[in-house]
Design an enzyme around this catalytic site. Structure first.
Site, PDB file in Angstrom:
ATOM      1  N   SER A   4      18.088  10.664  -2.718  1.00  0.00           N
ATOM      2  CA  SER A   4      18.708   9.717  -3.651  1.00  0.00           C
ATOM      3  C   SER A   4      19.181   8.425  -3.002  1.00  0.00           C
ATOM      4  O   SER A   4      19.623   7.513  -3.711  1.00  0.00           O
ATOM      5  CB  SER A   4      19.881  10.378  -4.379  1.00  0.00           C
ATOM      6  OG  SER A   4      19.406  11.117  -5.484  1.00  0.00           O
TER       7      SER A   4
ATOM      8  N   LYS B  42      17.903   5.201  -4.440  1.00  0.00           N
ATOM      9  CA  LYS B  42      18.549   4.442  -5.505  1.00  0.00           C
ATOM     10  C   LYS B  42      19.241   3.188  -4.990  1.00  0.00           C
ATOM     11  O   LYS B  42      19.545   2.275  -5.770  1.00  0.00           O
ATOM     12  CB  LYS B  42      19.538   5.340  -6.247  1.00  0.00           C
ATOM     13  CG  LYS B  42      18.879   6.507  -6.991  1.00  0.00           C
ATOM     14  CD  LYS B  42      19.896   7.348  -7.719  1.00  0.00           C
ATOM     15  CE  LYS B  42      19.247   8.482  -8.515  1.00  0.00           C
ATOM     16  NZ  LYS B  42      18.818   9.606  -7.663  1.00  0.00           N
TER      17      LYS B  42
ATOM     18  N   SER C 172      24.397   9.877  -9.520  1.00  0.00           N
ATOM     19  CA  SER C 172      23.060   9.797  -8.930  1.00  0.00           C
ATOM     20  C   SER C 172      22.015  10.320  -9.913  1.00  0.00           C
ATOM     21  O   SER C 172      21.123  11.096  -9.573  1.00  0.00           O
ATOM     22  CB  SER C 172      22.996  10.586  -7.618  1.00  0.00           C
ATOM     23  OG  SER C 172      21.846  10.241  -6.880  1.00  0.00           O
TER      24      SER C 172
ATOM     25  N   LYS D 274      26.406   5.715  -0.825  1.00  0.00           N
ATOM     26  CA  LYS D 274      25.546   6.621  -1.579  1.00  0.00           C
ATOM     27  C   LYS D 274      25.297   7.914  -0.825  1.00  0.00           C
ATOM     28  O   LYS D 274      25.188   7.928   0.396  1.00  0.00           O
ATOM     29  CB  LYS D 274      24.209   5.932  -1.849  1.00  0.00           C
ATOM     30  CG  LYS D 274      23.298   6.633  -2.829  1.00  0.00           C
ATOM     31  CD  LYS D 274      23.761   6.451  -4.263  1.00  0.00           C
ATOM     32  CE  LYS D 274      22.963   7.319  -5.232  1.00  0.00           C
ATOM     33  NZ  LYS D 274      23.267   8.743  -5.087  1.00  0.00           N
TER      34      LYS D 274
END
Length: 370
Positions: free
Chosen positions: A50, A53, A110, A213
């Site tokens: 993820s 992203k 997420s 993140k």
């Protein structure tokens, strides 16, 4: 080639990637100077999960800056986006949500369905086209060892990156888009009447941390990109391939503490969580809530929101989508060199425009990104 040999080759290739889990790649960078303070296998290609992203958000921020979209722009939800594997918001095909809701869904939960829908929106209705835009943008930023195949980070054997490349991307997010960076520190937001919490554990445990993140798949392991500021020194840390969330956080904490120590700054005491309340410690003294507009509170649409001295909204109140904080502009834009041109979709139609690009804890049990 016989079918059996082909399958054996595919299994061997998968095993070669899978063995990276538990073998850490890491890098710590000073945001202001770009100096690398520590690194370990920082150029080894890994699955981003993820952390993908971050690039989806970078391109969204660029389109916002260019005026091609706004935070209130409507993002349609396709069948393809709605069928993405968890983590997800549970978006329904044929419905829509806003760009701001998409941004918040990416930085908190997420959400893969939201990432896919946003990618399709920015890619003229085609996630594959958007992935090509992502890769072109990576090259423009100097991320030579990164390739993107989707907007979310769901498993794809050709989607790879490195700790160094992710540090470069994080630095550009922070320095190029100070007006949007505060979204990474939002503790949670409301979506259709329910609370969506932020997955990033460093926001709760590491003093000075304010984003960026987390990421996880079975083959990628537990990944994390964190930024924190102490005494006007901002660092970025990247950890890839940890075996667990606790290991990921422990390694990041040690790396960041050492990085600040190398910069001549004593590590701050960890944030303490006791009795269900959150206590902030800053050296020997607690961080107090700053007074905003003379009474220490910011009023948003008739609702009082406590604002911490860092500029972040206090975890004591949920963040409504339209009330995300507008954090202070602490960074000047990175100087741009040669300009590249990549397509970004025009608002409400599939015809692509061209946008100049400068060089500029909830435990997961599935194999999908978090």
């Amino acid at each position: 080639m016989a079918a059996g040999s082909l399958i054996s080759g595919m299994v061997a290739a998968t095993s070669a990637h899978a063995q990276y889990v538990g073998h850490l790649s890491s890098l710590v960078m000073d945001v202001n100077s770009g100096a690398v303070l520590s690194q370990n296998d920082a150029d080894l290609q890994r699955y981003p999960a993820s952390l993908t992203k971050l690039m989806t958000l970078y391109i969204a921020f660029k389109a916002l800056r260019a005026g091609q979209i706004t935070m209130d722009s409507v993002v349609p939800v396709s069948i393809h986006a709605a069928t993405m594997a968890p983590s997800k918001l549970g978006l329904v095909p044929g419905t829509h949500f806003t760009v701001e809701q998409a941004v918040l869904a990416l930085v908190t939960k997420s959400a893969n369905d939201a990432a896919c829908a946003l990618g399709e929106f920015l890619g003229g209705g085609d996630e594959v086209r958007f992935a090509n835009i992502m890769t072109a943008q990576a090259r423009a930023l100097g991320m030579a060892n990164t390739t993107f195949r989707n907007a979310s980070g769901l498993p794809d054997p050709d989607q790879v990156t490195t700790a160094r490349d992710l540090a470069v991307l994080a630095r550009h997010l922070i320095t190029e888009f100070p007006e949007y960076y505060h979204y990474f520190g939002v503790p949670y937001f409301r979506f259709h009447g329910r609370m969506v919490p932020n997955h990033d554990p460093m926001l709760k445990t590491y003093a000075g941390a304010d984003g960026l993140k987390t990421g996880y798949t079975d083959l990628a392991g537990h990944n994390l990109v964190t930024s924190a500021m102490h005494d006007n020194v901002r660092l970025i840390g990247v950890v890839l391939g940890a075996r667990s969330n606790p290991q990921r956080s422990q390694v990041m904490t040690a790396l960041m503490d050492q990085g600040f120590s190398d910069e001549g700054i004593a590590p701050m005491a960890p944030l303490m969580v006791a009795g269900g309340s959150r206590h902030h410690r800053h050296g020997a003294g607690a961080i107090v809530l700053a007074r905003v507009k003379s009474n220490g509170r910011r009023h948003a649409h008739g609702r009082t929101v406590l604002v911490a001295s860092s500029g972040k909204i206090s975890a004591s109140a949920p963040v409504e989508v339209a009330e995300a904080p507008s954090g202070p502009r602490r960074y000047a834009a990175v100087a741009h060199g040669t300009r590249h041109v990549i397509p970004v979709v025009a608002l409400h139609r599939t015809k692509a425009r061209f946008l100049a690009v400068g060089h500029s804890s909830r435990k997961k049990t599935s194999r999908h990104p978090g």
